[in-house]
Design an enzyme around this catalytic site. Structure first.
Site, PDB file in Angstrom:
ATOM      1  N   ARG A 127      -1.558  -8.948  10.465  1.00 25.81           N
ATOM      2  CA  ARG A 127      -1.032  -8.773   9.117  1.00 25.81           C
ATOM      3  C   ARG A 127       0.419  -8.337   9.155  1.00 25.81           C
ATOM      4  O   ARG A 127       0.841  -7.651  10.090  1.00 25.81           O
ATOM      5  CB  ARG A 127      -1.882  -7.810   8.310  1.00 25.81           C
ATOM      6  CG  ARG A 127      -2.464  -6.623   9.054  1.00 25.81           C
ATOM      7  CD  ARG A 127      -3.540  -5.912   8.271  1.00 25.81           C
ATOM      8  NE  ARG A 127      -3.189  -5.691   6.881  1.00 25.81           N
ATOM      9  CZ  ARG A 127      -4.082  -5.693   5.892  1.00 25.81           C
ATOM     10  NH1 ARG A 127      -5.360  -5.894   6.140  1.00 25.81           N
ATOM     11  NH2 ARG A 127      -3.704  -5.487   4.660  1.00 25.81           N
TER      12      ARG A 127
ATOM     13  N   ARG B 233       0.828  -1.210   0.000  1.00 30.54           N
ATOM     14  CA  ARG B 233       0.000   0.000   0.000  1.00 30.54           C
ATOM     15  C   ARG B 233       0.863   1.260   0.000  1.00 30.54           C
ATOM     16  O   ARG B 233       0.598   2.207  -0.736  1.00 30.54           O
ATOM     17  CB  ARG B 233      -0.940  -0.018   1.212  1.00 30.54           C
ATOM     18  CG  ARG B 233      -2.023   1.050   1.124  1.00 30.54           C
ATOM     19  CD  ARG B 233      -1.977   1.966   2.311  1.00 30.54           C
ATOM     20  NE  ARG B 233      -3.060   2.947   2.253  1.00 30.54           N
ATOM     21  CZ  ARG B 233      -2.872   4.242   2.547  1.00 30.54           C
ATOM     22  NH1 ARG B 233      -1.690   4.691   2.894  1.00 30.54           N
ATOM     23  NH2 ARG B 233      -3.878   5.083   2.497  1.00 30.54           N
TER      24      ARG B 233
ATOM     25  N   ALA C 201     -10.524  -0.494  -1.702  1.00 34.95           N
ATOM     26  CA  ALA C 201      -9.735   0.548  -2.362  1.00 34.95           C
ATOM     27  C   ALA C 201     -10.279   0.811  -3.771  1.00 34.95           C
ATOM     28  O   ALA C 201     -10.308   1.959  -4.233  1.00 34.95           O
ATOM     29  CB  ALA C 201      -8.271   0.121  -2.417  1.00 34.95           C
TER      30      ALA C 201
ATOM     31  N   ASP D 188     -13.752   5.172   2.136  1.00 37.61           N
ATOM     32  CA  ASP D 188     -14.112   4.567   3.430  1.00 37.61           C
ATOM     33  C   ASP D 188     -14.946   5.503   4.302  1.00 37.61           C
ATOM     34  O   ASP D 188     -15.702   5.042   5.161  1.00 37.61           O
ATOM     35  CB  ASP D 188     -12.851   4.194   4.217  1.00 37.61           C
ATOM     36  CG  ASP D 188     -12.182   2.928   3.699  1.00 37.61           C
ATOM     37  OD1 ASP D 188     -12.718   2.316   2.768  1.00 37.61           O
ATOM     38  OD2 ASP D 188     -11.117   2.561   4.244  1.00 37.61           O
TER      39      ASP D 188
HETATM   40  C1  LIG Z   1      -1.915   4.547   6.829  1.00 34.00           C
HETATM   41  C2  LIG Z   1      -2.880   3.582   6.162  1.00 34.00           C
HETATM   42  C3  LIG Z   1      -2.434   2.303   5.828  1.00 34.00           C
HETATM   43  C4  LIG Z   1      -3.310   1.403   5.222  1.00 34.00           C
HETATM   44  N1  LIG Z   1      -2.844   0.152   4.883  1.00 34.00           N
HETATM   45  C5  LIG Z   1      -3.654  -0.709   4.226  1.00 34.00           C
HETATM   46  C6  LIG Z   1      -3.191  -1.989   3.827  1.00 34.00           C
HETATM   47  O1  LIG Z   1      -2.068  -2.373   4.076  1.00 34.00           O
HETATM   48  N2  LIG Z   1      -4.036  -2.814   3.163  1.00 34.00           N
HETATM   49  C7  LIG Z   1      -5.315  -2.441   2.863  1.00 34.00           C
HETATM   50  O2  LIG Z   1      -6.052  -3.214   2.230  1.00 34.00           O
HETATM   51  N3  LIG Z   1      -5.798  -1.237   3.242  1.00 34.00           N
HETATM   52  C8  LIG Z   1      -4.998  -0.358   3.907  1.00 34.00           C
HETATM   53  N4  LIG Z   1      -5.477   0.873   4.301  1.00 34.00           N
HETATM   54  C9  LIG Z   1      -6.876   1.199   4.028  1.00 34.00           C
HETATM   55  C10 LIG Z   1      -7.105   1.441   2.586  1.00 34.00           C
HETATM   56  O3  LIG Z   1      -6.128   2.289   2.030  1.00 34.00           O
HETATM   57  C11 LIG Z   1      -8.501   2.031   2.430  1.00 34.00           C
HETATM   58  O4  LIG Z   1      -9.424   1.139   3.045  1.00 34.00           O
HETATM   59  C12 LIG Z   1      -8.962   2.195   0.998  1.00 34.00           C
HETATM   60  O5  LIG Z   1      -7.895   2.409   0.105  1.00 34.00           O
HETATM   61  C13 LIG Z   1      -9.954   3.355   0.901  1.00 34.00           C
HETATM   62  O6  LIG Z   1      -9.200   4.556   0.977  1.00 34.00           O
HETATM   63  P1  LIG Z   1      -9.707   5.937   1.542  1.00 34.00           P
HETATM   64  O7  LIG Z   1      -8.953   6.957   0.773  1.00 34.00           O
HETATM   65  O8  LIG Z   1     -11.176   5.999   1.547  1.00 34.00           O
HETATM   66  O9  LIG Z   1      -9.267   5.949   3.073  1.00 34.00           O
HETATM   67  P2  LIG Z   1      -7.835   5.957   3.745  1.00 34.00           P
HETATM   68  O10 LIG Z   1      -6.872   5.176   2.950  1.00 34.00           O
HETATM   69  O11 LIG Z   1      -8.036   5.570   5.154  1.00 34.00           O
HETATM   70  O12 LIG Z   1      -7.362   7.488   3.663  1.00 34.00           O
HETATM   71  C14 LIG Z   1      -7.921   8.511   4.480  1.00 34.00           C
HETATM   72  C15 LIG Z   1      -6.934   9.650   4.522  1.00 34.00           C
HETATM   73  O13 LIG Z   1      -7.540  10.756   5.180  1.00 34.00           O
HETATM   74  C16 LIG Z   1      -6.627  11.327   6.096  1.00 34.00           C
HETATM   75  N5  LIG Z   1      -7.421  11.995   7.133  1.00 34.00           N
HETATM   76  C17 LIG Z   1      -8.200  11.427   8.085  1.00 34.00           C
HETATM   77  N6  LIG Z   1      -8.820  12.376   8.833  1.00 34.00           N
HETATM   78  C18 LIG Z   1      -8.423  13.568   8.326  1.00 34.00           C
HETATM   79  C19 LIG Z   1      -8.734  14.900   8.657  1.00 34.00           C
HETATM   80  N7  LIG Z   1      -9.560  15.205   9.660  1.00 34.00           N
HETATM   81  N8  LIG Z   1      -8.174  15.899   7.929  1.00 34.00           N
HETATM   82  C20 LIG Z   1      -7.331  15.620   6.892  1.00 34.00           C
HETATM   83  N9  LIG Z   1      -7.000  14.351   6.537  1.00 34.00           N
HETATM   84  C21 LIG Z   1      -7.550  13.339   7.244  1.00 34.00           C
HETATM   85  C22 LIG Z   1      -5.839  10.125   6.591  1.00 34.00           C
HETATM   86  O14 LIG Z   1      -4.607  10.512   7.151  1.00 34.00           O
HETATM   87  C23 LIG Z   1      -5.677   9.328   5.305  1.00 34.00           C
HETATM   88  O15 LIG Z   1      -4.557   9.720   4.566  1.00 34.00           O
HETATM   89  C24 LIG Z   1      -4.645   1.792   4.933  1.00 34.00           C
HETATM   90  C25 LIG Z   1      -5.086   3.086   5.271  1.00 34.00           C
HETATM   91  C26 LIG Z   1      -4.196   3.986   5.871  1.00 34.00           C
HETATM   92  C27 LIG Z   1      -4.682   5.385   6.212  1.00 34.00           C
END
Ligand SMILES: Cc1cc2nc3c(=O)[nH]c(=O)nc-3n(C[C@H](O)[C@H](O)[C@H](O)COP(=O)(O)OP(=O)(O)OC[C@H]3O[C@@H](n4cnc5c(N)ncnc54)[C@H](O)[C@@H]3O)c2cc1C
Length: 422
Positions: free
Chosen positions: A186, A108, A318, A305
């Site tokens: 994991r 990731r 994702a 998410d």
């Molecule tokens: C650090 C991390 C590692 C992950 N590792 C894995 C993995 O190994 N395998 C897997 O399947 N999934 C992983 N995930 C989850 C996966 O990336 C997500 O479930 C999926 O890709 C959906 O992504 P998303 O952008 O909706 O959410 P996310 O990937 O959770 O991203 C949300 C982002 O919003 C930022 N954020 C949160 N609150 C605030 C705020 N108040 N103000 C500004 N920014 C904010 C967070 O820092 C993050 O960068 C991980 C997520 C993170 C954050």
């Protein structure tokens, strides 16, 4: 592509795959995009993440990204299933879905860095250390408050993950995560120790591998990649503990081994070969589907998410986050600056039913594995195969949004049709 979004100010919160995709896709259409990320430094966090062909085609539209992914991603042709006591069940080949497009599975953090750099290269402005605390909207604009600073735009796309603060303005109340009843140990690690043991040396033989062992209410998956130098494993098991969902909560090797007591020695060997600091204990959060992803004035939308957490057994969290980003960008392109609320309502309506149906596959696959009757499985080994659904994977979110936008907008003008139905 011309610049249909020129002058449309887009503010995105959260630089996960949802936020980065929305940012890149709005920028590709000419919008000035500001992305605010809460973390203050770039770190390669996480371990294995999977993108199906439905999101693979999104990456392929971003110049240079596929080429950067190829050397670091997993390229095995199938997944081998075993019972917990090491009886080979079957191989699920990916050949049958080759025509649906290319999938990308990898680390990731490594993949995230490539996408982040691509966003910067096309002119997305990313500001780090900006933890958004509040959202606001009027009839003409929407915005956020960060460290006391008020930042506004024409539209806000909130991709702030499972612990989203944006949900509160959308829902009008704070909703609490629930335990899904499961947790995942994991790890992502080098293969040096695996190479030394005859049981696991094959995982370091330079080829990519993917294998899974299934037992009552537990499953263990391992992937070897990057020319036999890297290995990732996940162990999903029952866990009723508090829902502390974090990617960095440390796990305990012996606790992990205890969840697979009586299992094949190879599973124990892989777990014990893990450097303790590489093991993460991730409690799986579950949330009931939200009634809406859109704020009252339809200038703020949840994406990824923040709108809909997925169980890992769907293998779509994702990918669906990326589909959200693309769909929101197409809707904004088609509506234009003057019709942002129309675009945001259409985005929700286009995505809602598909996301809900895809989310359910996470539960059905988990239950098919965890609640299996192993006498039946041994006689019917194919029953453990992942349901690889054409409607999920052979899908182009960009094309779909273009195809249905006009019809969706028309349906939104009928009051009974204007809200998504569960
Ligand atoms: C650090 C991390 C590692 C992950 N590792 C894995 C993995 O190994 N395998 C897997 O399947 N999934 C992983 N995930 C989850 C996966 O990336 C997500 O479930 C999926 O890709 C959906 O992504 P998303 O952008 O909706 O959410 P996310 O990937 O959770 O991203 C949300 C982002 O919003 C930022 N954020 C949160 N609150 C605030 C705020 N108040 N103000 C500004 N920014 C904010 C967070 O820092 C993050 O960068 C991980 C997520 C993170 C954050």
């Amino acid at each position: 592509m011309a610049n249909p979004c020129e002058g449309l100010k887009v503010l995105i919160v959260g630089a996960g795959f949802a936020g980065l995709t929305a940012a890149i896709e709005c920028r590709r259409r000419g919008a000035p995009v500001l992305l605010l990320e809460g973390s203050s430094e770039r770190k390669q966090l996480g371990d294995i993440i999977s993108f199906g062909s439905n999101s693979g085609r999104i990456f392929q539209r971003w110049p240079g990204v596929e080429e950067a992914f190829d050397p670091i991603c997993h390229h095995s042709s199938g997944l081998d299933f075993y019972t917990y006591d090491n009886e080979f069940l079957c191989r699920q080949s990916w050949d049958a879905e080759a025509d649906w497009g290319k999938m990308f599975n990898g680390h990731r953090g490594e993949m995230h860095e490539i996408v982040w750099d691509h966003a910067l290269s096309i002119g997305v402005e990313i500001k780090m250390g900006k933890k958004v605390s509040e959202y606001f909207e009027t009839d003409n604009e929407a915005g956020v408050i960060v460290n006391g600073e008020r930042i506004s735009a024409d539209v806000v796309l909130a991709g702030d993950g499972v612990r989203s603060t944006a949900r509160t303005i959308v829902l009008g109340f704070e909703d609490k995560p629930k335990s899904s009843g499961y947790a995942v140990y994991r790890a992502w690690m080098g293969t040096e120790k695996l190479k030394e043991n005859p049981l696991t040396a094959w995982l370091a033989n330079g080829q990519d591998h993917h294998a899974g062992w299934l037992g009552p209410d537990v499953h263990f998956l391992v992937a070897a990649l990057q020319n036999g130098t890297a290995c990732s494993w996940v162990l999903t098991h029952k866990d009723e503990a508090d829902v502390e969902e974090s990617w960095s909560a440390p796990g305990d090797i012996e606790d992990a081994v205890r969840t697979v007591e009586g299992w094949a020695p190879i599973v124990h060997t892989i777990i014990r070969a893990t450097p303790p600091e590489k093991l993460v204990d991730w409690k799986l959060v579950f949330r009931d589907p939200l009634p809406t992803w859109v704020s009252p004035k339809a200038r703020i939308a949840l994406i990824g998410d923040a709108a809909h957490p997925f169980l890992p057994t769907s293998i779509q969290g994702a990918s669906q986050a990326m589909e959200d980003g693309v769909t929101a960008a197409v809707c904004l392109e088609l509506a234009g600056k003057a019709n942002v609320p129309e675009a945001i309502r259409a985005y929700e309506k286009i995505r809602y039913g598909r996301v809900l149906a895809t989310q359910k596959t996470g539960v059905t696959t988990r239950d098919a594995w965890h609640k299996a009757d192993f006498d039946y499985v041994k006689k019917n080994p194919e029953s453990v195969k992942l349901p690889r659904e054409k409607w999920i994977l052979d899908f182009d979110a960009q094309q779909h949004a273009h195809d249905v936008y006009a019809e969706i907008v028309k349906s939104l003008q009928t009051p009974s049709e204007s809200k998504p139905s569960l």
